[in-house]
Design a protein around this motif. Structure first.
Motif, PDB file in Angstrom:
ATOM      1  N   GLN A  40      90.685  31.442  87.306  1.00  8.65           N
ATOM      2  CA  GLN A  40      91.638  32.470  86.937  1.00  8.65           C
ATOM      3  C   GLN A  40      92.438  31.948  85.745  1.00  8.65           C
ATOM      4  OE1 GLN A  40      92.392  35.767  88.755  1.00  8.65           O
ATOM      5  NE2 GLN A  40      90.230  35.190  88.816  1.00  8.65           N
ATOM      6  N   GLY A  41      92.390  32.705  84.640  1.00 11.00           N
ATOM      7  CA  GLY A  41      93.060  32.251  83.431  1.00 11.00           C
ATOM      8  C   GLY A  41      93.604  33.404  82.610  1.00 11.00           C
ATOM      9  N   ASP A  42      94.444  33.059  81.670  1.00  9.24           N
ATOM     10  CA  ASP A  42      95.009  34.050  80.757  1.00  9.24           C
ATOM     11  C   ASP A  42      93.889  34.565  79.858  1.00  9.24           C
ATOM     12  OD1 ASP A  42      96.095  34.881  78.060  1.00  9.24           O
ATOM     13  OD2 ASP A  42      97.967  34.675  79.185  1.00  9.24           O
ATOM     14  N   PRO A  43      93.618  35.874  79.858  1.00 13.06           N
ATOM     15  CA  PRO A  43      92.510  36.409  79.078  1.00 13.06           C
ATOM     16  C   PRO A  43      92.653  36.186  77.572  1.00 13.06           C
ATOM     17  CG  PRO A  43      93.429  38.101  80.518  1.00 13.06           C
ATOM     18  CD  PRO A  43      94.292  36.892  80.634  1.00 13.06           C
ATOM     19  N   GLU A  44      93.870  36.032  77.080  1.00 13.64           N
ATOM     20  CA  GLU A  44      94.087  35.825  75.649  1.00 13.64           C
ATOM     21  C   GLU A  44      93.906  34.366  75.249  1.00 13.64           C
ATOM     22  OE1 GLU A  44      94.522  38.328  73.458  1.00 13.64           O
ATOM     23  OE2 GLU A  44      94.262  39.642  75.186  1.00 13.64           O
ATOM     24  N   THR A  45      94.534  33.472  76.006  1.00 16.00           N
ATOM     25  CA  THR A  45      94.536  32.059  75.620  1.00 16.00           C
ATOM     26  C   THR A  45      93.501  31.227  76.362  1.00 16.00           C
ATOM     27  OG1 THR A  45      96.141  31.410  77.308  1.00 16.00           O
ATOM     28  CG2 THR A  45      97.021  32.216  75.193  1.00 16.00           C
ATOM     29  N   GLY A  46      93.071  31.701  77.527  1.00 18.17           N
ATOM     30  CA  GLY A  46      92.160  30.927  78.357  1.00 18.17           C
ATOM     31  C   GLY A  46      92.868  29.907  79.230  1.00 18.17           C
ATOM     32  N   ALA A  47      94.180  29.797  79.084  1.00 20.27           N
ATOM     33  CA  ALA A  47      94.932  28.829  79.878  1.00 20.27           C
ATOM     34  C   ALA A  47      94.842  29.183  81.360  1.00 20.27           C
ATOM     35  CB  ALA A  47      96.401  28.812  79.448  1.00 20.27           C
ATOM     36  N   PRO A  48      94.570  28.186  82.208  1.00 17.48           N
ATOM     37  CA  PRO A  48      94.495  28.442  83.649  1.00 17.48           C
ATOM     38  C   PRO A  48      95.805  29.029  84.170  1.00 17.48           C
ATOM     39  CG  PRO A  48      93.660  26.257  83.136  1.00 17.48           C
ATOM     40  CD  PRO A  48      94.294  26.785  81.883  1.00 17.48           C
ATOM     41  N   ASP A  59      90.630  40.932  85.465  1.00 18.30           N
ATOM     42  CA  ASP A  59      90.773  40.627  84.038  1.00 18.30           C
ATOM     43  C   ASP A  59      90.999  39.146  83.774  1.00 18.30           C
ATOM     44  OD1 ASP A  59      90.407  43.279  83.423  1.00 18.30           O
ATOM     45  OD2 ASP A  59      92.541  43.714  83.193  1.00 18.30           O
ATOM     46  N   ASP A  60      91.398  38.413  84.789  1.00 14.27           N
ATOM     47  CA  ASP A  60      91.685  36.983  84.641  1.00 14.27           C
ATOM     48  C   ASP A  60      90.519  36.098  85.087  1.00 14.27           C
ATOM     49  OD1 ASP A  60      94.161  37.942  83.907  1.00 14.27           O
ATOM     50  OD2 ASP A  60      95.123  37.447  85.804  1.00 14.27           O
ATOM     51  N   HIS A  61      89.379  36.704  85.417  1.00 14.67           N
ATOM     52  CA  HIS A  61      88.194  35.963  85.860  1.00 14.67           C
ATOM     53  C   HIS A  61      87.442  35.480  84.625  1.00 14.67           C
ATOM     54  CE1 HIS A  61      84.901  34.908  88.585  1.00 14.67           C
ATOM     55  NE2 HIS A  61      84.097  35.356  87.658  1.00 14.67           N
ATOM     56  N   LEU A  62      87.592  34.200  84.321  1.00 12.45           N
ATOM     57  CA  LEU A  62      87.033  33.622  83.102  1.00 12.45           C
ATOM     58  C   LEU A  62      86.075  32.498  83.435  1.00 12.45           C
ATOM     59  CD1 LEU A  62      90.406  33.199  81.158  1.00 12.45           C
ATOM     60  CD2 LEU A  62      88.948  35.230  81.253  1.00 12.45           C
ATOM     61  N   TRP A  63      85.229  32.179  82.473  1.00 17.07           N
ATOM     62  CA  TRP A  63      84.389  30.986  82.567  1.00 17.07           C
ATOM     63  C   TRP A  63      84.927  29.952  81.604  1.00 17.07           C
ATOM     64  CZ3 TRP A  63      78.497  32.499  82.395  1.00 17.07           C
ATOM     65  CH2 TRP A  63      78.170  33.199  83.567  1.00 17.07           C
ATOM     66  N   ARG A  64      84.768  28.691  81.936  1.00 15.00           N
ATOM     67  CA  ARG A  64      85.185  27.593  81.067  1.00 15.00           C
ATOM     68  C   ARG A  64      84.225  27.523  79.883  1.00 15.00           C
ATOM     69  NH1 ARG A  64      89.048  25.439  83.941  1.00 15.00           N
ATOM     70  NH2 ARG A  64      88.916  25.485  86.192  1.00 15.00           N
TER      71      ARG A  64
END
Length: 175
Positions: A40-48, A59-64
């Protein structure tokens, strides 16, 4: 992790996890993106971001992205299939040799969601999640454009056979 890498995408309930598990069962190298790369991370910055609610936010489900790039650069395998969904796919989609987008009709989608456990995204008919999944299914808002559409309503074996044929990966498993 492959000399050729493919992304298998699709909305919730289209069968990404099932396809990934079947590919692995057949001896192909797979990366379960939603299990191995997701956070779960910030969609803009990628910060966890800390999940204080205990519920994943779509919307916060991101891949590293750095890990995706490192895995693609490692070419020990002939072919690798990355399976799952990430809201930041634009940051790494160009690294793949191809993208397959699993598609199902609304009736199939609802039936599959009905079969999910309560702790799974969209499981046990949590109305807000179901509404979002159905809206995204209708609009295809979070699906990569230009991918190869795969009808995922049929038997799993046929879906995987089609992906293997279209990717040229038939017979390139680790076995």
């Amino acid at each position: 992790m492959g000399r050729r890498n493919f992304l298998i995408e699709g909305g919730s309930g289209t069968g990404k996890t099932s396809v990934c598990e079947e590919l692995a069962r057949r001896g192909y190298h797979v990366v379960h993106g939603d299990r191995e790369l997701a956070y779960q991370g910030d969609p803009e910055t990628g910060a966890p971001m800390e999940d204080v609610t205990g519920l994943a936010v779509h919307d916060d489900h991101l891949w590293r992205v750095d890990k995706v790039k490192a895995l693609v650069a490692d070419q020990r395998q002939a072919v690798t299939f990355f399976c799952g969904g990430s809201r930041k796919f634009a940051k790494f989609i160009d690294l793949f040799n191809g993208v397959f987008v699993l598609e199902v009709d609304t009736e199939t989608l609802v039936r599959r969601l009905d079969d999910r456990r309560e702790d799974e995204w969209g499981g046990q008919r949590r109305q807000a999640e179901l509404d979002l999944i159905l809206r995204l299914h209708r609009t295809k808002a979070d699906i990569p454009r230009g991918g190869i559409a795969i009808d995922a309503t049929g038997p799993l074996a046929h879906v995987v056979d089609e992906i293997l044929t279209l990717s040229g990966a038939v017979g390139q498993s680790a076995r």
